[in-house]
Motif scaffolding. Structure first.
Motif, PDB file in Angstrom:
ATOM      1  N   PRO A  79       0.817  -1.233   0.000  1.00  0.00           N
ATOM      2  CA  PRO A  79       0.000   0.000   0.000  1.00  0.00           C
ATOM      3  C   PRO A  79       0.844   1.274   0.000  1.00  0.00           C
ATOM      4  N   GLU A  80       1.933   1.292   0.782  1.00  0.00           N
ATOM      5  CA  GLU A  80       2.782   2.483   0.847  1.00  0.00           C
ATOM      6  C   GLU A  80       3.452   2.760  -0.498  1.00  0.00           C
ATOM      7  N   ILE A  81       3.887   1.699  -1.155  1.00  0.00           N
ATOM      8  CA  ILE A  81       4.552   1.866  -2.450  1.00  0.00           C
ATOM      9  C   ILE A  81       3.570   2.390  -3.490  1.00  0.00           C
ATOM     10  N   VAL A  82       2.364   1.865  -3.494  1.00  0.00           N
ATOM     11  CA  VAL A  82       1.347   2.336  -4.442  1.00  0.00           C
ATOM     12  C   VAL A  82       1.035   3.810  -4.193  1.00  0.00           C
ATOM     13  N   ASP A  83       0.875   4.189  -2.931  1.00  0.00           N
ATOM     14  CA  ASP A  83       0.573   5.580  -2.608  1.00  0.00           C
ATOM     15  C   ASP A  83       1.718   6.502  -3.028  1.00  0.00           C
ATOM     16  N   GLU A  84       2.951   6.040  -2.836  1.00  0.00           N
ATOM     17  CA  GLU A  84       4.109   6.846  -3.247  1.00  0.00           C
ATOM     18  C   GLU A  84       4.138   7.012  -4.762  1.00  0.00           C
ATOM     19  N   LEU A  85       3.923   5.901  -5.486  1.00  0.00           N
ATOM     20  CA  LEU A  85       3.973   5.960  -6.945  1.00  0.00           C
ATOM     21  C   LEU A  85       2.839   6.788  -7.525  1.00  0.00           C
ATOM     22  N   SER A  86       1.723   6.896  -6.812  1.00  0.00           N
ATOM     23  CA  SER A  86       0.616   7.709  -7.310  1.00  0.00           C
ATOM     24  C   SER A  86       0.991   9.177  -7.424  1.00  0.00           C
ATOM     25  N   SER A  87       1.984   9.607  -6.619  1.00  0.00           N
ATOM     26  CA  SER A  87       2.442  10.995  -6.699  1.00  0.00           C
ATOM     27  C   SER A  87       3.679  11.151  -7.585  1.00  0.00           C
ATOM     28  N   GLU A  88       4.394  10.050  -7.825  1.00  0.00           N
ATOM     29  CA  GLU A  88       5.625  10.125  -8.618  1.00  0.00           C
ATOM     30  C   GLU A  88       5.392   9.884 -10.114  1.00  0.00           C
ATOM     31  N   LEU A  89       4.416   9.052 -10.457  1.00  0.00           N
ATOM     32  CA  LEU A  89       4.187   8.696 -11.855  1.00  0.00           C
ATOM     33  C   LEU A  89       3.151   9.618 -12.492  1.00  0.00           C
ATOM     34  N   ASP A  90       3.308   9.818 -13.781  1.00  0.00           N
ATOM     35  CA  ASP A  90       2.435  10.736 -14.505  1.00  0.00           C
ATOM     36  C   ASP A  90       1.178  10.015 -15.012  1.00  0.00           C
ATOM     37  N   ILE A  91       0.517   9.290 -14.126  1.00  0.00           N
ATOM     38  CA  ILE A  91      -0.761   8.655 -14.421  1.00  0.00           C
ATOM     39  C   ILE A  91      -1.636   8.753 -13.172  1.00  0.00           C
ATOM     40  N   ASP A  92      -2.932   8.680 -13.381  1.00  0.00           N
ATOM     41  CA  ASP A  92      -3.899   8.796 -12.300  1.00  0.00           C
ATOM     42  C   ASP A  92      -4.057   7.430 -11.619  1.00  0.00           C
ATOM     43  N   ILE A  93      -3.552   7.295 -10.394  1.00  0.00           N
ATOM     44  CA  ILE A  93      -3.584   6.021  -9.671  1.00  0.00           C
ATOM     45  C   ILE A  93      -4.478   6.139  -8.447  1.00  0.00           C
ATOM     46  N   GLU A  94      -5.392   5.198  -8.321  1.00  0.00           N
ATOM     47  CA  GLU A  94      -6.256   5.115  -7.142  1.00  0.00           C
ATOM     48  C   GLU A  94      -6.040   3.755  -6.481  1.00  0.00           C
ATOM     49  N   ARG A  95      -5.938   3.743  -5.160  1.00  0.00           N
ATOM     50  CA  ARG A  95      -5.804   2.466  -4.442  1.00  0.00           C
ATOM     51  C   ARG A  95      -7.078   2.166  -3.675  1.00  0.00           C
ATOM     52  N   ARG A  96      -7.584   0.950  -3.877  1.00  0.00           N
ATOM     53  CA  ARG A  96      -8.720   0.467  -3.106  1.00  0.00           C
ATOM     54  C   ARG A  96      -8.247  -0.736  -2.275  1.00  0.00           C
ATOM     55  N   ARG A  97      -8.883  -0.952  -1.142  1.00  0.00           N
ATOM     56  CA  ARG A  97      -8.396  -2.000  -0.248  1.00  0.00           C
ATOM     57  C   ARG A  97      -9.513  -2.932   0.218  1.00  0.00           C
TER      58      ARG A  97
END
Length: 470
Positions: A79-97
């Motif tokens: 989860p932490e890695i996904v949240d970090e990559l959501s701000s670093e990568l130039d694509i719209d990333i949403e995490r659901r759990r």
């Protein structure tokens, strides 16, 4: 993948005919009215691989409109890695759990029903897109109304492929203090630390070499021949597939009440069969590539069983597709001269026959299939008895009823034809000589799994057990 393919058999005749005499189905490239796309990544404890998957989406020539990562109850730092990559990568990333693991099918249903894009791209968290045009190429067939899924060619993830992707892509887009970068480097360090004979096995090299040839034969020989001869594959390769979202939802909706989330031991095969049963197409694009991680030897036995049993279970559920051998006529008003097709099975908790009927429009669509898929399904089912026949003949040789030399000659011929098929279709992506010995050894070891698969699924059917789930 649907398990071991036998090169000596009826399905080889259909495959060879398609490769020699039929052209591949082509699609026009168009950027106008391009279908919209949501990408979904189901993830459970994927801290070592999720960065590859997400980074490969970000570097696509046509990136998805939105990425949804379904965290299926991870207990590591996914989860932490996904949240970090959501701000670093130039694509719209949403995490659901999900608080507890619920499985890939549940996540696919949730996302497919929730989003409104034309297509849904499913990418396994241990898979990354090696080709930068992967999504762009997969979108091409979806301008056709009969296309339900599209997918490229998959090869095993190797140390060199991960290293190349890290150097060419990941280093360029992630800062030095990135948590994701830290885990990628740890993963590569572990890989690079395995040297010598022991390291050969720790790096899972025998399985990778076996799958290099196995995947190549299935995709470059069988898949290509089937695509040419029938205009569609039976099922998509499920690690990186672009679905028509509405068609996918229709399958989920049709079998929700009767099967719930348990779409056989391999949901990808069930979905693919369901598409073909409606006359829709599963399209493989051969010259765009993904890399997918492989399990060790014990889980490879299980993987082959899941693929093989999923194929048999889907063939059983979709009997009308399995035993459809003749082309059907379409009347001018869109009707058909055939009976309404359906999926039939016995509910394990009752004696009631459950039946899911299709609409008249779906039945009409079914009749437009280029060739009846029952021809290839039945031939592959017959070919699957090869390991059982070999074992029975071996047993007969011990009591003097059959010459062992004849059996060995037949087995040798099967391996030779497999190698010939590989050699004829090989590309620079496959070093046949380097992979040959592990392939021959492990293929021989894996063949009894198919015998076990037939016995187990056959027993399930006779006893009325439909507790089939991944």
């Amino acid at each position: 993948m649907g398990g071991e393919e036998m090169v000596v058999g009826l399905s080889t005749l259909f495959t060879t005919y398609g490769k020699l005499f039929k052209p591949r189905r082509t699609f026009e490239t168009s950027s106008e009215d391009r279908p919209t796309m949501t990408a979904m990544i189901p993830a459970l404890n994927e801290e070592r691989t999720i960065a590859y998957a997400l980074a490969s989406l970000a570097m696509q020539t046509v990136p998805p409109d939105k990425v949804i990562v379904v965290d299926d109850g991870s207990t590591d730092r996914t989860p932490e890695i996904v949240d970090e990559l959501s701000s670093e990568l130039d694509i719209d990333i949403e995490r659901r759990r999900h608080d507890v693991p619920m499985g890939k099918t549940v996540g696919m249903k949730e996302v497919a029903r929730d989003v409104e894009t034309d297509t849904l791209f499913n990418l396994d968290a241990d898979t990354f897109l090696e080709s930068e045009d992967y999504l762009e190429r997969l979108l091409e067939p979806h301008h056709e109304t009969d296309v339900a899924s599209s997918f490229g060619t998959v090869y095993p993830t190797e140390r060199s492929s991960k290293q190349d992707f890290y150097e060419d892509q990941i280093v360029e887009i992630l800062p030095e203090d990135s948590l994701a970068l830290e885990h990628v480097r740890e993963d590569l360090e572990i890989e690079n630390s395995h040297t010598g004979v022991v390291g050969y096995f720790k790096r899972n090299r025998p399985i990778i070499q076996y799958r290099n040839v196995d995947f190549h034969v299935q995709q470059r020989f069988f898949a290509d021949g089937i695509m040419r001869g029938f205009g569609s594959m039976l099922y998509p390769v499920g690690s990186a597939v672009l679905y028509d979202r509405q068609k996918l939802v229709s399958v989920f909706d049709d079998y929700e009440e009767s099967l719930g989330d348990d779409l056989t031991n391999s949901e990808d095969l069930f979905i693919g069969f369901a598409f073909c049963d409606r006359g829709w197409s599963n399209i493989q694009i051969p010259d765009t590539y993904t890399r997918s991680a492989l399990p060790g030897l014990p889980k490879t036995f299980k993987q082959n069983y899941l693929w093989g049993s999923g194929y048999l279970q889907s063939a059983y559920y979709f009997k009308h597709l399995t035993f459809r051998y003749r082309k059907k006529r379409i009347s001018t008003d869109g009707g058909t001269d055939s009976d309404q097709a359906s999926l039939e099975y016995t509910d394990p908790d009752s004696t009631t026959q459950v039946q899911t009927e299709r609409s008249a429009s779906d039945r009409a669509t079914t009749q437009r299939t280029k060739q009846p898929m029952g021809r290839i399904i039945t031939s592959q089912l017959i070919d699957g008895f090869y390991p059982t026949a070999a074992l029975l003949m071996t047993g007969l040789s011990f009591i003097g009823l059959m010459a062992i030399e004849l059996i060995l000659l037949f087995i040798f011929l099967e391996f030779v034809m497999t190698i010939v098929a590989t050699g004829v279709t090989k590309t620079k992506r496959l070093d046949l000589g380097r992979n040959l010995i592990p392939f021959v050894v492990l293929r021989a070891i894996m063949l009894p799994v198919l015998t076990y698969t037939y016995l187990r699924v056959g027993t399930d059917i006779m006893l009325g057990n439909r507790d089939w789930r991944k």
